[in-house]
Design a protein around this motif. Structure first.
Motif, PDB file in Angstrom:
ATOM      1  N   PHE B 171       0.796  -1.057  -0.120  1.00 50.91           N
ATOM      2  CA  PHE B 171       0.075   0.086   0.032  1.00 50.91           C
ATOM      3  C   PHE B 171       0.796   1.217   0.190  1.00 50.91           C
ATOM      4  N   SER B 172       0.398   2.114  -0.783  1.00 52.42           N
ATOM      5  CA  SER B 172       1.098   3.357  -0.856  1.00 52.42           C
ATOM      6  C   SER B 172       0.263   4.513  -0.063  1.00 52.42           C
ATOM      7  N   LEU B 173       0.971   5.250   1.002  1.00 49.63           N
ATOM      8  CA  LEU B 173       0.071   6.001   1.867  1.00 49.63           C
ATOM      9  C   LEU B 173       0.779   7.280   1.822  1.00 49.63           C
ATOM     10  N   GLN B 174       0.086   8.417   1.733  1.00 50.36           N
ATOM     11  CA  GLN B 174       0.552   9.875   2.135  1.00 50.36           C
ATOM     12  C   GLN B 174       0.277  10.324   3.542  1.00 50.36           C
ATOM     13  N   PRO B 175       1.088  10.188   4.282  1.00 51.70           N
ATOM     14  CA  PRO B 175       1.129  10.495   5.810  1.00 51.70           C
ATOM     15  C   PRO B 175       0.459  11.915   5.820  1.00 51.70           C
TER      16      PRO B 175
END
Lengths: 485, 453
Positions: B171-175
């Motif tokens: 998963f790619s997340l943008q914190p």
């Protein structure tokens, strides 16, 4: 705090308002600038997103479209590419479109306002009209005859119906298949380079876009000027012209390829193409008279369109007397396209009433409804009707008695004029052999075809016989096809 | 105290408006299904196979969220949820439409999955968070979490020039997306607690009243760290957002116009410095000033130029869904540049409708801020509303050439899991505070009040 919340809210809403205003600027007020940017592919995608209208010869399409399934979806195809290339031109996704494809592009691609019954409604619905059809005046038999008669030779043929101005054949050899350039890939780029670099210039439309020194074929114009201005009143009278003829104001002596030109009558000089006689007649007519007659035939007109643009045929407007004398025999700076010389023949054939030459008979929309049609119209009265009968006689004499015997068609009246021209430094270039002519079937009221043939002929030597030798048989084949079809 | 005496008499029964919300939800889901059908018909001439799954899925999500609101936040503003569903559904339609141009990159299903996660979190927040004032107690925990989230991407590789991604288990997340809510809560909480000190203590220089360093210190420090980290990570859009959020909240909390002036001055100095010194930003500014310079130089159009072409092609009425060529934008057409597809295919008309939806959402958020009485709630509502407004402005202004382009997600519309989830949480919080605001005079509220006091 309440007041400040309201202000903060107002600020946030102002941001939204700014966005809406900026979007309005781009989408409504400045959208044309963006739409027209050359890097914007949308117009190109839309243009090739539908089938292009076809070009017809004698009711049959000579073009087609191919679904490539790519971003630019439909590509142009040609049924008889090289045969009709001088008529159609190419319609390339990379290199644009030329000749008829270019001149009728808006109709063929469906953007012509004439195709849309309600243009404003189309703007709202973004409807794009299917491409219309272009019906040409070309007669397939004449086109085939000209193409096969030229064969491997380098040259061009233009054939007209003198009574209407309809172009019956337009051939240039060597030719090429315009379908090779339709797409947008690297293959097309290679073909483009190859075709452009070829020494024989296959993409050059020699019939419309190349001018040649007309040589002795130009003597038809000089004869018309001499008769019209009254310099010659009797075509059979002696002309008091010496051999050799010294060009006025110089010590340059002009001679002939044939014997018996001294003091020859206009008829004899025309039949045997005496340079000395015509140089002297030209000098007597003078610069103004010669230029005026030439321009009536269509010389010096840069805007002739059939609707493919035709190159300007040239006759200088300011010359010294020696140059005028040389121009009178189709040399010096005088140059002409094959179509221009066909117009000279057609003007004589039609008694001086030169019709507007045209290639498009009518255009229709995709459903066959006529959008426009071309009616015969006079371009100009080139010379007096009285002169016409004499000029016809002179040209008939060339075929019956003179240098153009190779063009004779049994059972038809044929008038013609040969020509040869040298060019290049020291005349080192390939000589050009000319033949311009018209033909009238035995039972016809008036001539049915006028032709100009030019052959870039290595075998042609200086004399006028070569015009009759290599070009006249081609003209005969074309005229015979025109008279029988 | 006059307020209290009024509210303790439930003379007027405040309407709950849940029926309105349900009707609007049906309309919103219906519009999205229509858009989905339109794309299928325009591109293939047939009704898309999975239209029932898609419509049913969106409808089920909307219904679940509605039930949660009906049970746990009965007085909530009836416009918030339908607008969120409409924007999210419209985003799905646009992404599905762009999927048709990129056969090897299908994003609509993933976006629907993320939307499901977002709605799940929405329900969780509405159900679990009974009173927004509870959040005040966790302000410092939140700020630590926010800084941790902001720092996390530094340990991961940069993607397309920006170091804003965290990759965990595929998963790619943008914190930073999540951090903005946490920071909004922290700012609101801290400013609510210290607003008097900020406004009235401290030195006065010329006409500006400056607060004491002891009060202002922590908040400026945290703001500096956040913005600094983001500049390190080249996430300029988010740093602009944080800066704007900070200035707005400071202004609302203190009522000092001077802060706006100081904020703008700092912003200009900072923007100029970064714009001229940092090559990545410098090129963005150049692209903004001369969007067609690369075309003239023979290097082809930039993404911004392609985006402008797309908007212009839309005109007043648009080409119609499925009939534009916004895919020419290429990379990020479904995320940062999603608005260009809306602009081309729905035209200025559709675009203004979208801006209006955001404007109504923001206005309703601000209205909650006006209706509430506790400073924290007010600041939180304004903070959340201005996050939406600023984010819309930064990215929509960027892709339309109004301001330099910085990568950011159009709330709800753009492809991106972190963003859609975060936005659902923002809506959940707004639903919570709006229910509280409108229900203050209700029994539900008065039963809560004594515990708080």
């Amino acid at each position: 705090m309440t007041r400040h919340i309201r202000r903060a809210a107002a600020f946030c809403l102002l941001l939204m308002l700014a966005l809406a205003l900026n979007a309005t600027r781009i989408q409504v007020f400045q959208n044309d600038t963006y739409d027209g940017n050359p890097a914007n592919r949308r117009q190109t995608i839309a243009r090739y997103g539908q089938v292009r209208g076809d070009i017809f010869v004698d009711g049959r399409p000579i073009t087609g479209s191919k679904d490539t399934g790519e971003q630019l979806r439909y590509e142009r195809t040609y049924r008889y590419g090289p045969l009709y290339a001088p008529v159609t031109g190419y319609a390339s996704q990379t290199y644009g479109s030329t000749l008829l494809e270019g001149a009728q592009d808006r109709l063929l691609s469906g953007t012509d306002p004439l195709l849309a019954p309600f243009p404003l409604l189309d703007d709202v619905t973004r409807a794009r009209r299917p491409g219309g059809a272009v019906h040409t005046t070309i007669v397939p038999a004449v086109q085939h005859a000209a193409y096969s008669a030229l064969g491997d030779k380098q040259g061009a043929v233009a054939a007209l119906d003198p009574a209407t101005g309809e172009i019956l054949a337009l051939v240039s050899t060597p030719s090429y298949d315009p379908g090779l350039l339709s797409g947008n890939g690297t293959t097309e780029a290679q073909r483009w380079t190859t075709l452009n670099n070829a020494a024989s210039k296959p993409m050059l439309n020699r019939a419309l876009r190349q001018t040649y020194p007309p040589g002795s074929a130009f003597k038809v114009v000089t004869a018309a000027a001499a008769l019209d201005t009254g310099v010659v009143t009797d075509v059979d009278a002696r002309t008091h012209s010496p051999v050799p003829f010294t060009l006025p104001g110089t010590s340059t002596r002009l001679s002939n390829e044939v014997e018996g030109c001294e003091n020859a009558s206009l008829r004899a000089a025309f039949e045997w193409s005496c340079n000395t006689v015509f140089a002297k007649l030209g000098s007597e007519v003078g610069l103004a008279g010669l230029v005026d007659t030439a321009e009536r035939f269509g010389f010096n007109d840069p805007d002739l369109k059939i609707p493919s643009p035709v190159s300007r045929s040239n006759m200088d407007r300011s010359m010294d007397p020696a140059q005028v004398a040389l121009s009178a025999i189709g040399q010096y700076d005088t140059t002409a396209t094959p179509l221009q010389m066909a117009m000279v023949a057609a003007a004589v054939a039609n008694n001086g009433d030169l019709k507007v030459p045209h290639l498009v008979e009518r255009t229709t929309d995709a459903s066959g409804r006529t959008v426009s049609s071309t009616h015969p119209a006079s371009l100009r009265q080139t010379f007096n009707p009285g002169t016409a009968a004499l000029l016809k006689e002179l040209m008939v004499g060339v075929v019956k008695e003179g240098t153009g015997a190779n063009a004779a068609i049994p059972g038809a009246v044929v008038g013609g004029k040969t020509g040869t021209a040298q060019h290049g430094i020291g005349n080192a270039g390939l000589p050009y052999a000319w033949f311009i002519s018209w033909a009238q079937a035995k039972d016809a009221a008036q001539p049915g075809v006028a032709v100009a043939v030019v052959v870039e002929d290595a075998a042609a030597d200086r004399d006028d016989i070569s015009g009759g030798g290599s070009a006249a048989p081609i003209a005969r084949a074309v005229m015979r096809a025109a008279l029988t079809s | 105290m006059t307020d209290r005496t009024e509210t303790s008499v439930p003379a007027v029964q405040v309407p709950k408006r849940r029926g309105t919300e349900l009707a609007l939800l049906v309309l919103a889901v219906g519009l999205c299904v229509y858009g989905y059908l339109h794309v299928g018909l325009a591109v293939y001439g047939t009704v898309p196979r999975n239209v029932a799954d898609y419509g049913g899925g969106l409808g089920a999500l909307a219904l679940l969220a509605h039930v949660a609101v009906r049970l746990r936040a009965p007085y909530a503003d009836p416009l918030l949820l339908p607008i969120a569903v409409l924007l999210n559904g419209l985003g799905l339609v646009l992404i599905y439409r762009l999927d048709q141009e990129t056969p090897h990159d299908q994003a609509a299903l993933a976006q629907l999955t993320w939307s499901t996660a977002g709605v799940a979190l929405f329900i969780l927040v509405v159900v679990v968070l009974r009173d927004h004032r509870v959040l005040q107690g966790y302000a410092y925990l939140f700020v630590v979490a926010a800084l941790a989230l902001l720092l996390a991407p530094i340990f991961f590789p940069a993607v397309n020039g920006a170091r804003i991604w965290v990759r965990i288990a595929g998963f790619s997340l943008q914190p930073a997306e999540f951090a903005k809510i946490l920071l909004a809560v922290f700012f609101a909480s801290y400013l609510a607690a210290n607003r008097n000190a900020l406004a009235y203590a401290g030195k006065r220089v010329w006409k500006l009243q400056f607060p004491t360093g002891r009060v202002l210190g922590p908040i400026v420090a945290i703001w500096l760290i956040s913005v600094g980290v983001l500049i390190l990570e080249r996430d300029l859009g988010t740093s602009l957002l944080f800066f704007g959020l900070f200035v707005v909240l400071l202004y609302v909390a203190t009522g000092r116009t001077g802060w706006i002036a100081v904020g703008l001055l700092l912003a200009c100095v900072g923007a100029f410095a970064v714009g001229s010194l940092e090559p990545h930003v410098h090129s963005r500014v150049q692209d903004w000033l001369h969007p067609f310079a690369t075309i003239d130089a023979g290097r082809g159009p930039t993404q911004l130029a392609q985006s402008l072409f797309a908007f212009a092609a839309g005109g007043l009425l648009g080409t119609g869904l499925g009939q534009g060529h916004s895919s020419l934008i290429g990379f990020a057409a479904k995320s940062d540049f999603i608005l260009a597809t809306a602009g081309e295919e729905l035209g200025l008309t559709g675009l203004c409708a979208i801006f209006l939806l955001y404007a109504v959402l923001v206005a309703r958020g601000c209205k909650v801020g006006l209706a509430l009485r506790d400073p924290f709630g007010r600041l939180l509502a304004i903070g959340l509303a201005s996050i939406l407004a600023l984010q819309v402005f930064v990215i929509a202004g960027g892709v339309t050439g109004l301001i330099p382009l910085t990568g950011m997600a159009m709330p709800f519309l753009a492809q991106g899991g972190s963003s859609v989830v975060t936005n659902w949480i923002i809506i959940a919080l707004l639903v919570r505070v709006s229910s509280y605001a409108r229900g203050q005079s209700d029994v539900y509220d008065s039963s809560q009040l004594p515990e708080e006091d």
